[in-house]
Design a protein around this motif. Structure first.
Motif, PDB file in Angstrom:
ATOM      1  N   PHE A 144       0.768  16.749   1.074  1.00 13.80           N
ATOM      2  CA  PHE A 144       0.570  16.796  -0.381  1.00 13.80           C
ATOM      3  C   PHE A 144       1.838  17.279  -1.081  1.00 13.80           C
ATOM      4  N   GLY A 145       2.405  18.373  -0.554  1.00 14.18           N
ATOM      5  CA  GLY A 145       3.582  18.959  -1.180  1.00 14.18           C
ATOM      6  C   GLY A 145       4.777  18.028  -1.161  1.00 14.18           C
ATOM      7  N   PHE A 146       5.006  17.393  -0.021  1.00 12.63           N
ATOM      8  CA  PHE A 146       6.153  16.492   0.112  1.00 12.63           C
ATOM      9  C   PHE A 146       6.052  15.361  -0.903  1.00 12.63           C
ATOM     10  N   VAL A 147       4.871  14.735  -0.980  1.00 14.24           N
ATOM     11  CA  VAL A 147       4.702  13.570  -1.852  1.00 14.24           C
ATOM     12  C   VAL A 147       4.733  13.975  -3.323  1.00 14.24           C
ATOM     13  N   THR A 148       4.138  15.132  -3.645  1.00  9.97           N
ATOM     14  CA  THR A 148       4.038  15.556  -5.042  1.00  9.97           C
ATOM     15  C   THR A 148       5.373  15.990  -5.616  1.00  9.97           C
ATOM     16  N   TRP A 149       6.125  16.799  -4.870  1.00 12.74           N
ATOM     17  CA  TRP A 149       7.287  17.453  -5.457  1.00 12.74           C
ATOM     18  C   TRP A 149       8.555  16.625  -5.433  1.00 12.74           C
ATOM     19  N   ILE A 150       8.486  15.406  -4.895  1.00 16.04           N
ATOM     20  CA  ILE A 150       9.630  14.509  -5.046  1.00 16.04           C
ATOM     21  C   ILE A 150       9.711  13.972  -6.471  1.00 16.04           C
ATOM     22  N   ASN A 151       8.654  14.225  -7.279  1.00 13.89           N
ATOM     23  CA  ASN A 151       8.690  13.788  -8.676  1.00 13.89           C
ATOM     24  C   ASN A 151       9.848  14.422  -9.440  1.00 13.89           C
TER      25      ASN A 151
ATOM     26  N   ALA B 241      -4.529   6.944   4.063  1.00 17.01           N
ATOM     27  CA  ALA B 241      -4.228   5.519   4.198  1.00 17.01           C
ATOM     28  C   ALA B 241      -3.893   4.902   2.837  1.00 17.01           C
ATOM     29  N   ILE B 242      -4.626   5.302   1.794  1.00 13.20           N
ATOM     30  CA  ILE B 242      -4.340   4.798   0.447  1.00 13.20           C
ATOM     31  C   ILE B 242      -2.978   5.279  -0.032  1.00 13.20           C
ATOM     32  N   MET B 243      -2.631   6.520   0.273  1.00 16.85           N
ATOM     33  CA  MET B 243      -1.302   7.027  -0.079  1.00 16.85           C
ATOM     34  C   MET B 243      -0.210   6.207   0.594  1.00 16.85           C
ATOM     35  N   ALA B 244      -0.450   5.795   1.837  1.00 16.58           N
ATOM     36  CA  ALA B 244       0.532   4.969   2.557  1.00 16.58           C
ATOM     37  C   ALA B 244       0.717   3.625   1.869  1.00 16.58           C
ATOM     38  N   VAL B 245      -0.382   3.041   1.399  1.00 18.20           N
ATOM     39  CA  VAL B 245      -0.291   1.769   0.666  1.00 18.20           C
ATOM     40  C   VAL B 245       0.541   1.948  -0.597  1.00 18.20           C
ATOM     41  N   GLY B 246       0.308   3.057  -1.306  1.00 14.45           N
ATOM     42  CA  GLY B 246       1.102   3.335  -2.504  1.00 14.45           C
ATOM     43  C   GLY B 246       2.583   3.443  -2.203  1.00 14.45           C
ATOM     44  N   ALA B 247       2.929   4.070  -1.076  1.00 11.42           N
ATOM     45  CA  ALA B 247       4.333   4.180  -0.691  1.00 11.42           C
ATOM     46  C   ALA B 247       4.955   2.796  -0.487  1.00 11.42           C
TER      47      ALA B 247
ATOM     48  N   SER C 124      18.142   2.250  -2.875  1.00 12.77           N
ATOM     49  CA  SER C 124      18.028   3.517  -2.159  1.00 12.77           C
ATOM     50  C   SER C 124      16.575   3.940  -1.952  1.00 12.77           C
ATOM     51  N   VAL C 125      15.648   3.256  -2.601  1.00 12.19           N
ATOM     52  CA  VAL C 125      14.226   3.582  -2.493  1.00 12.19           C
ATOM     53  C   VAL C 125      13.630   3.074  -1.176  1.00 12.19           C
ATOM     54  N   HIS C 126      14.155   1.962  -0.653  1.00  9.70           N
ATOM     55  CA  HIS C 126      13.504   1.243   0.451  1.00  9.70           C
ATOM     56  C   HIS C 126      13.224   2.108   1.671  1.00  9.70           C
ATOM     57  N   THR C 127      14.258   2.635   2.275  1.00  8.13           N
ATOM     58  CA  THR C 127      14.098   3.326   3.565  1.00  8.13           C
ATOM     59  C   THR C 127      13.194   4.543   3.486  1.00  8.13           C
ATOM     60  N   PRO C 128      13.384   5.459   2.519  1.00 13.47           N
ATOM     61  CA  PRO C 128      12.523   6.649   2.517  1.00 13.47           C
ATOM     62  C   PRO C 128      11.047   6.332   2.334  1.00 13.47           C
ATOM     63  N   TYR C 129      10.723   5.314   1.544  1.00 17.55           N
ATOM     64  CA  TYR C 129       9.306   5.025   1.314  1.00 17.55           C
ATOM     65  C   TYR C 129       8.680   4.237   2.459  1.00 17.55           C
ATOM     66  N   ILE C 130       9.458   3.474   3.182  1.00 19.34           N
ATOM     67  CA  ILE C 130       8.934   2.838   4.399  1.00 19.34           C
ATOM     68  C   ILE C 130       8.618   3.902   5.438  1.00 19.34           C
ATOM     69  N   VAL C 131       9.539   4.855   5.610  1.00 18.03           N
ATOM     70  CA  VAL C 131       9.298   5.958   6.556  1.00 18.03           C
ATOM     71  C   VAL C 131       8.072   6.759   6.136  1.00 18.03           C
ATOM     72  N   MET C 132       7.942   7.044   4.835  1.00 15.50           N
ATOM     73  CA  MET C 132       6.795   7.787   4.336  1.00 15.50           C
ATOM     74  C   MET C 132       5.494   7.062   4.646  1.00 15.50           C
ATOM     75  N   ALA C 133       5.463   5.743   4.425  1.00 17.51           N
ATOM     76  CA  ALA C 133       4.246   4.966   4.683  1.00 17.51           C
ATOM     77  C   ALA C 133       3.843   5.042   6.144  1.00 17.51           C
TER      78      ALA C 133
ATOM     79  N   LEU D 241       2.338   8.482   6.921  1.00 23.75           N
ATOM     80  CA  LEU D 241       1.010   8.631   6.330  1.00 23.75           C
ATOM     81  C   LEU D 241      -0.045   7.865   7.123  1.00 23.75           C
ATOM     82  N   PHE D 242       0.278   6.651   7.568  1.00 21.36           N
ATOM     83  CA  PHE D 242      -0.672   5.882   8.372  1.00 21.36           C
ATOM     84  C   PHE D 242      -0.962   6.590   9.697  1.00 21.36           C
ATOM     85  N   VAL D 243       0.078   7.134  10.315  1.00 17.66           N
ATOM     86  CA  VAL D 243      -0.098   7.846  11.591  1.00 17.66           C
ATOM     87  C   VAL D 243      -0.978   9.074  11.399  1.00 17.66           C
TER      88      VAL D 243
END
Length: 436
Positions: free
Chosen positions: A22-29, A83-89, A190-199, A202-204
């Motif tokens: 939660f913290g990782f995804v939220t505070w990157i804002n 899983a839904i968070m991963a889809v969003g990523a 620059s968005v591509h790699t970090p959000y693929i890794v995040m997805a 999250l799925f795992v």
């Protein structure tokens, strides 16, 4: 509280890992807001729609999430939310390719939906996993995991997304449209790699939670006696619940302002993006240190309500200090709000859920809806900045000076937020029923 096992260490560690996500995804804002402002050439108010898209999902989905969790249970609900968070990523990828702001906001909103489901399950779960008197202690432990991961996310995404942004901002006003598109396309990539890794992560984790052995817990049902007959109260007969929802609403708005505006605020003061990218980390580390104190002090040395009173008073004091100082000193007081904010969430939850029994899941959904304060109050701050900036421009103040002054003065919005939290801490949580 009923639980199938006495040793709660393993489930606490598992839920701690969840709060870290939660913290990782939220505070990157905090890094996304200045990034989006440059990438999509936005105003201050428009850039804070990043926070709105993230937090408005809590209004839309909290009650449906409560229904889903009642049907499938805490564990399956958490797995579904991840899983839904991963889809969003993954939606960030086409958003970056199209360089379209509303698609970015859609991706953030989808992640928010998943977060809502997870939060609706995880917060009451950890609150009632042990004695209600120590609920703030367990929530503080979750807060440490949340904010350490949030600080890590802020640093990582700040480095990935904000690297070279000062140079890009300087060039945008002088280059041709074609050259501008090249610069902005390079930023978007620059968005591509970090959000693929995040997805993938999250799925795992969603699969891991689905298979985890989390004990079943339920809050004890409260019954009241009226005329010698036992009867159950409805959700509308708990004024302390609704006051808790209001307190959480304004608190989340204040917390998001402290964490998500501080980078942009530093840049508005003339501090370089390379230095300012660390500022959200200052706020979060202040919260981590205070969380650690909470784990040690609550409930053995101080009560949950006492911690909440101290937090609200500090919030008011630090807000006044922001308004009365300037430059890096003012930034430090924004970061110090992390001290004031840390124990508010851990204390409000158990004080609000105390005695709600079978209404705990619905009450939790209402508290989750209160997270929408993060969708409403930060954009109000952005509007105040824009309004103050335009007023100063009309008076002939230079562009850099007016943005700096407007950004500082607009932090007054925090003071009424902390006053409401103080009211709940002193009186509101005690009002268990409506007087006839």
């Amino acid at each position: 509280m009923n639980t199938t096992q006495k040793n709660n260490l393993v489930p606490i560690l598992i839920i701690g890992g969840l709060f870290a996500i939660f913290g990782f995804v939220t505070w990157i804002n905090g890094a996304l807001i200045p990034f989006m402002r440059t990438l999509n050439e936005l105003t201050e108010a428009q850039s804070y729609l990043v926070a709105t898209a993230s937090y408005i999902s809590f209004v839309v989905m909290a009650l449906p999430a409560s229904y889903v969790i009642n049907k499938i249970g805490y564990r399956n609900g958490i797995s579904l939310g991840l899983a839904i968070m991963a889809v969003g990523a993954l939606v960030f990828i086409p958003a970056a390719d199209a360089r379209t702001y509303w698609v970015f906001l859609l991706a953030i909103f989808i992640q928010g939906i998943g977060m809502t489901i997870c939060q609706t399950a995880a917060n009451p779960y950890i609150t009632i996993l042990g004695p209600i008197e120590s609920g703030a202690k367990r929530m503080a432990m979750m807060g440490i995991a949340n904010k350490v991961a949030g600080a890590l996310g802020s640093v990582i995404f700040g480095a990935l997304l904000l690297s070279g942004i000062d140079e890009v901002n300087e060039k945008l006003g002088t280059v041709s449209d074609d050259e501008k598109n090249v610069l902005l396309d390079a930023m978007a990539d620059s968005v591509h790699t970090p959000y693929i890794v995040m997805a993938v992560i999250l799925f795992v984790f969603a699969f891991f939670i689905r298979k985890a052995n989390l004990p079943h817990v339920e809050a004890a049902e409260e019954e009241v006696v009226v005329g010698g007959v036992k009867t159950s109260k409805t959700i509308f007969q708990y004024p302390h619940l609704w006051l808790g929802v209001l307190a959480l609403f304004v608190y989340v708005g204040a917390e998001v302002i402290a964490g998500d505006t501080i980078i942009a605020y530093g840049i508005s003061l003339g501090i370089s993006a390379d230095d300012a990218k660390w500022f959200t980390t200052y706020t979060l580390m202040a919260m981590v240190g205070t969380y650690a104190l909470g784990v040690f002090l609550i409930p053995k040395y101080i009560k949950q309500k006492t911690a909440l009173i101290i937090s609200a008073v500090l919030g008011i004091v630090f807000s006044l200090c922001i308004l009365s100082t300037s430059g890096f000193t003012s930034v430090l007081f924004v970061a110090a709000l992390g001290i004031a904010n840390a124990l508010v969430w851990p204390a409000i939850w158990p004080l609000t859920l105390d005695g709600l029994g079978k209404h705990t899941k619905t009450a939790s959904a209402l508290l989750i809806m209160a997270i929408s304060g993060g969708a409403i109050i930060p954009p109000l701050y952005g509007r105040l900045v824009d309004s103050g900036k335009h007023e100063m421009m009309a008076n002939g103040v230079t562009d850099v000076a007016e943005l700096s002054a407007a950004s500082t003065s607009s932090y007054w919005i925090l003071i009424p937020c902390y006053l409401i939290v103080l009211f709940f801490a002193v009186w509101g949580h005690k009002i268990k029923s409506w007087k006839k």
